[in-house]
Design a protein around this motif. Structure first.
Motif, PDB file in Angstrom:
ATOM      1  N   SER A  68      -0.464  -5.943  -2.943  1.00 12.22           N
ATOM      2  CA  SER A  68      -1.704  -5.169  -2.904  1.00 12.22           C
ATOM      3  C   SER A  68      -2.815  -5.982  -2.223  1.00 12.22           C
ATOM      4  N   ARG A 121      -5.242  -1.802  -5.940  1.00 16.30           N
ATOM      5  CA  ARG A 121      -5.583  -2.575  -7.141  1.00 16.30           C
ATOM      6  C   ARG A 121      -4.722  -3.819  -7.237  1.00 16.30           C
ATOM      7  N   THR A 150       1.105  -2.630 -10.021  1.00 19.80           N
ATOM      8  CA  THR A 150       1.436  -1.420  -9.266  1.00 19.80           C
ATOM      9  C   THR A 150       2.731  -0.838  -9.828  1.00 19.80           C
ATOM     10  N   ASP A 168       2.360   1.037  -0.952  1.00 23.14           N
ATOM     11  CA  ASP A 168       2.394  -0.118  -1.855  1.00 23.14           C
ATOM     12  C   ASP A 168       3.431   0.164  -2.940  1.00 23.14           C
TER      13      ASP A 168
HETATM   14 MG    MG Z   1       0.363  -4.450  -6.593  1.00 23.53          MG
END
Ligand code: MG
Ligand code: GTP
Length: 193
Positions: free
Chosen positions: A37, A51, A59, A75
């Motif tokens: 991320s 985030r 994530t 992501d």
């Molecule tokens: Mg992540």
């Protein structure tokens, strides 16, 4: 790459929620906490588009970001995260593999490896799995700011000896912290957009 816009679109659990406008996608894979991320944020010059977190497992779904309204960054949840149950792990595995195996407009996968450490078994499995399915892969050796520049080459060599990438696999030494490798990575991505 000049970034005009970068928008969060959706956190998807399955194909029904993936964007359906058939634009190219670039996905980001790697161990939990390796910096996927953070790398995305650095590439698009946004502090907190994706985030990030000091604790692994941040994530948990497939997060789609629309860049310049012309392609997507995806992501992916990290693998190798110990703190979730077997069932949840199996579900993540299915979700990630289903996407990586079947997604037609997936152009390339950026696999992140922490430059400080030799690849884990899961890193190797992921790398070989992508090769098996013919997915073009770009290796990003990240967190380079955490070791002295003089050691990058030695660490890169250990990773190359472990993964045995083809000569055409781009390999970029990267740092989300300093921005090292950003232009080089964009160049590699550009070939797949
Ligand atoms: Mg992540
Ligand atoms: P999951 O979503 O849990 O799979 O993690 P992730 O791979 O998305 O990692 P994330 O970007 O959340 O980063 C994890 C931690 O590593 C955060 O504390 C980041 O600030 C830190 N980090 C990421 N990239 C770098 C880097 O290049 N250098 C340094 N020094 N820290 C980094």
């Amino acid at each position: 790459m000049h970034i005009v816009s970068a928008e969060y679109i959706i956190s998807a659990v399955g194909p029904k929620q993936y964007p359906d406008d058939n634009q190219p996608e670039i996905a980001f894979a790697g161990r939990s906490n390796v910096g996927k991320s953070s790398l995305i944020n650095r590439l698009v010059n946004r502090k907190a588009l994706a985030r990030t977190s000091g604790s692994p497992g941040k994530t948990r779904l497939l997060n789609f970001y629309h860049i310049n309204k012309s392609f997507y960054f995806v992501d992916l949840p990290g693998y190798g995260f110990a703190k979730v149950s077997k069932d949840v792990k199996a579900e993540w595995g299915k979700m990630i593999e289903g996407y990586l195996q079947n997604r037609e407009n997936l152009g390339a996968v950026i696999q992140l490896i922490d430059i400080r450490h030799a690849p884990s078994n899961e890193d190797r499995e992921m790398f070989n799995w992508l090769k098996h399915f013919g997915r073009p892969t770009i290796l990003a050796l990240t967190k380079a700011d955490k070791i002295p520049r003089g050691k990058w080459q030695k660490h890169a060599r250990i990773i190359i000896e472990s993964l045995e990438p083809d000569l055409e696999t781009p390999l970029v030494v990267f740092s989300a912290e300093t921005g090292l490798g950003k232009d080089e990575l964009w160049e590699a991505i550009g070939d797949y957009l």
